[in-house]
Design an enzyme around this catalytic site. Structure first.
Site, PDB file in Angstrom:
ATOM      1  N   PHE A 121       1.009  -1.166  -0.014  1.00 46.33           N
ATOM      2  CA  PHE A 121       0.293  -0.120  -0.130  1.00 46.33           C
ATOM      3  C   PHE A 121       0.931   1.738   0.180  1.00 46.33           C
ATOM      4  O   PHE A 121       0.800   2.196   0.275  1.00 46.33           O
ATOM      5  CB  PHE A 121      -1.393   0.161   1.317  1.00 46.33           C
ATOM      6  CG  PHE A 121      -2.760  -0.738   1.421  1.00 46.33           C
ATOM      7  CD1 PHE A 121      -2.416  -1.769  -0.249  1.00 46.33           C
ATOM      8  CD2 PHE A 121      -2.718  -0.462   2.509  1.00 46.33           C
ATOM      9  CE1 PHE A 121      -3.114  -2.902  -0.243  1.00 46.33           C
ATOM     10  CE2 PHE A 121      -4.138  -2.126   2.345  1.00 46.33           C
ATOM     11  CZ  PHE A 121      -4.134  -2.957   1.384  1.00 46.33           C
ATOM     12  N   SER A 182      -5.185  -7.882   0.676  1.00 50.86           N
ATOM     13  CA  SER A 182      -4.470  -7.368   0.038  1.00 50.86           C
ATOM     14  C   SER A 182      -3.176  -8.167   1.194  1.00 50.86           C
ATOM     15  O   SER A 182      -3.273  -8.770   2.710  1.00 50.86           O
ATOM     16  CB  SER A 182      -3.560  -6.276   0.145  1.00 50.86           C
ATOM     17  OG  SER A 182      -2.155  -6.407   0.046  1.00 50.86           O
ATOM     18  N   ASN A 184      -0.147  -8.226   1.628  1.00 49.82           N
ATOM     19  CA  ASN A 184       1.222  -6.952   1.263  1.00 49.82           C
ATOM     20  C   ASN A 184       1.288  -6.200   2.817  1.00 49.82           C
ATOM     21  O   ASN A 184       2.039  -5.738   3.076  1.00 49.82           O
ATOM     22  CB  ASN A 184       1.347  -6.437   0.479  1.00 49.82           C
ATOM     23  CG  ASN A 184       1.224  -7.734  -0.729  1.00 49.82           C
ATOM     24  OD1 ASN A 184       1.924  -8.734  -0.592  1.00 49.82           O
ATOM     25  ND2 ASN A 184       1.706  -6.742  -1.585  1.00 49.82           N
ATOM     26  N   THR A 185       0.027  -6.477   3.183  1.00 52.21           N
ATOM     27  CA  THR A 185       0.206  -5.413   4.828  1.00 52.21           C
ATOM     28  C   THR A 185      -0.323  -6.575   6.261  1.00 52.21           C
ATOM     29  O   THR A 185      -0.758  -7.631   6.351  1.00 52.21           O
ATOM     30  CB  THR A 185      -1.151  -5.013   5.216  1.00 52.21           C
ATOM     31  OG1 THR A 185      -0.838  -3.741   3.558  1.00 52.21           O
ATOM     32  CG2 THR A 185      -1.377  -3.997   6.069  1.00 52.21           C
ATOM     33  N   LYS A 215     -13.784  -6.366  -1.446  1.00 49.10           N
ATOM     34  CA  LYS A 215     -12.775  -7.518  -2.612  1.00 49.10           C
ATOM     35  C   LYS A 215     -12.151  -8.486  -1.754  1.00 49.10           C
ATOM     36  O   LYS A 215     -11.515  -8.021  -0.311  1.00 49.10           O
ATOM     37  CB  LYS A 215     -11.481  -6.826  -2.918  1.00 49.10           C
ATOM     38  CG  LYS A 215     -10.810  -7.104  -4.723  1.00 49.10           C
ATOM     39  CD  LYS A 215      -9.411  -6.321  -4.503  1.00 49.10           C
ATOM     40  CE  LYS A 215      -8.775  -6.641  -6.285  1.00 49.10           C
ATOM     41  NZ  LYS A 215      -8.365  -5.540  -6.351  1.00 49.10           N
ATOM     42  N   ASN A 244      -8.400 -10.409  -5.330  1.00 49.96           N
ATOM     43  CA  ASN A 244      -7.055 -10.207  -5.094  1.00 49.96           C
ATOM     44  C   ASN A 244      -5.920 -11.180  -5.452  1.00 49.96           C
ATOM     45  O   ASN A 244      -6.156 -12.277  -6.320  1.00 49.96           O
ATOM     46  CB  ASN A 244      -6.621  -9.430  -3.970  1.00 49.96           C
ATOM     47  CG  ASN A 244      -6.389  -8.263  -3.260  1.00 49.96           C
ATOM     48  OD1 ASN A 244      -4.925  -8.067  -4.041  1.00 49.96           O
ATOM     49  ND2 ASN A 244      -6.343  -7.726  -2.252  1.00 49.96           N
TER      50      ASN A 244
END
Length: 353
Positions: A121, A182, A184-185, A215, A244
């Site tokens: 992000f 996501s 990635n967090t 999503k 995603n």
């Protein structure tokens, strides 16, 4: 002019994130140069009544959209029609600016025509994004705004981030997307639970009349995913975006051990996941499909399985700026071949048999 295959050979000599910065520079320039923008709009933007549909009060002149992740800061919107897209989705936007994860964090898998990203992000924050949106909104094509919590926001305060983002940005979006999928967090996917989704969408309904989508990730058990989607819809979600990126690293030969995979490697997984989701949700809500779409046949299959709209990102990197145009032109032929007078008749066709 250089063919895209030649240009791609040059761009692929650079690190993926550097190449992306070049693309952003080019699209920003295109947005400012009316002459060039008009030329590429005439070249790439397909308008045909067969493809046109009205969804939540906005006209979508074609069903092919750019997925979130490419235009993180709403800085390239003016160039999106020139690339042939019927709508665009910006973000993911966080409340305050965020640098994202350490570099390198974006990787190519050329043999599989896929990307692996662990961006985290990275964006300039909601204040700057709002300024950029105000410069272009309303735009000729619909704009979706994808929102996520900041990395440093504790899980128990995540609702507050989404609340403040919606209040700040909803006036300059045609629809909003809640991103809790996501990879990635840290711990973000933990928010994909019934209690959080119920509380979130109950709150959302009090803030805006704009459509808000959830999503979801493709790595969940499909029955769990369906249940969470049904909770979101019951509490006021306008639709579902599936899906995603994936953390199924078996899909490529030489994966990194972090980040999410997108592109051709995700096609089969995404298609099967979407079909199962749609088998339960088609007719109950608006569905958008994303993941591994690179051809008109891919898009058409998702449409027949219930997608009102489809999105792509990674395939744009590998196939080039004529991709949306080519998909739309071929979609018209596929629709005509099957005897449809409008794309709306084809949506969910596989469930109408």
């Amino acid at each position: 002019m250089l063919s895209y295959e030649t240009l791609k050979k040059i761009l692929f000599k650079f690190e993926p994130e550097t190449a992306h910065n070049f693309a952003e520079f080019g699209l920003k320039f295109l947005g400012k140069c009316k002459l060039a923008r008009n030329y590429y709009e005439k070249k790439n933007f397909v308008e045909d009544k067969l493809l046109e549909q009205e969804l939540f009060g906005r006209i979508f002149r074609n069903p092919i959209g750019l997925a979130a992740g490419f235009d993180k800061n709403a800085s390239m919107i003016k160039g999106m029609r020139s690339l042939g897209f019927g709508f665009t989705e910006i973000g993911t936007v966080t409340l305050v600016p965020q640098n994202g994860n350490p570099k390198p964090r974006l990787f190519r898998h050329p043999d599989e025509k896929s990307l692996q990203n662990a961006m985290g992000f990275n964006n300039l924050g909601s204040h700057k994004v709002l300024k950029n949106l105000k410069k272009v909104y309303p735009f000729y094509i619909p704009i979706g705004v994808n929102i996520g919590k900041n990395k440093n926001t504790p899980e128990e305060f995540a609702i507050s981030d989404y609340k403040n983002l919606i209040k700040k940005l909803e006036a300059y979006a045609d629809y909003l997307i809640i991103n809790i999928s996501s990879p990635n967090t840290p711990n973000l996917r933990d928010l994909q639970n019934e209690n959080f989704i119920s509380e979130l969408f109950s709150m959302v309904k009090t803030l805006t009349k704009k459509p808000i989508f959830l999503k979801i990730a493709p790595d969940m058990d499909v029955e769990v995913a369906i249940n969470l989607c049904e909770v979101a819809i019951q509490k006021g979600a306008s639709g579902i975006i599936a899906n995603n990126t994936t953390i199924d690293y078996s899909l490529v030969k030489n994966p990194q051990n972090f980040g999410g995979l997108s592109g051709e490697c995700l096609k089969e997984k995404s298609s099967e996941f979407f079909e199962k989701i749609a088998s339960k949700l088609y007719g109950k809500t608006t569905l958008i499909s994303v993941g591994g779409i690179s051809s008109a046949q891919d898009a058409y299959e998702r449409i027949k399985n219930g997608a009102s709209l489809v999105q792509l990102y990674s395939s744009l990197i590998f196939e080039g700026p004529s991709l949306a145009k080519n998909i739309n032109l071929e979609l018209i032929e596929l629709l005509k071949k099957d005897g449809y007078s409008n794309i709306s008749e084809a949506i969910g066709a596989n469930f109408k048999k």
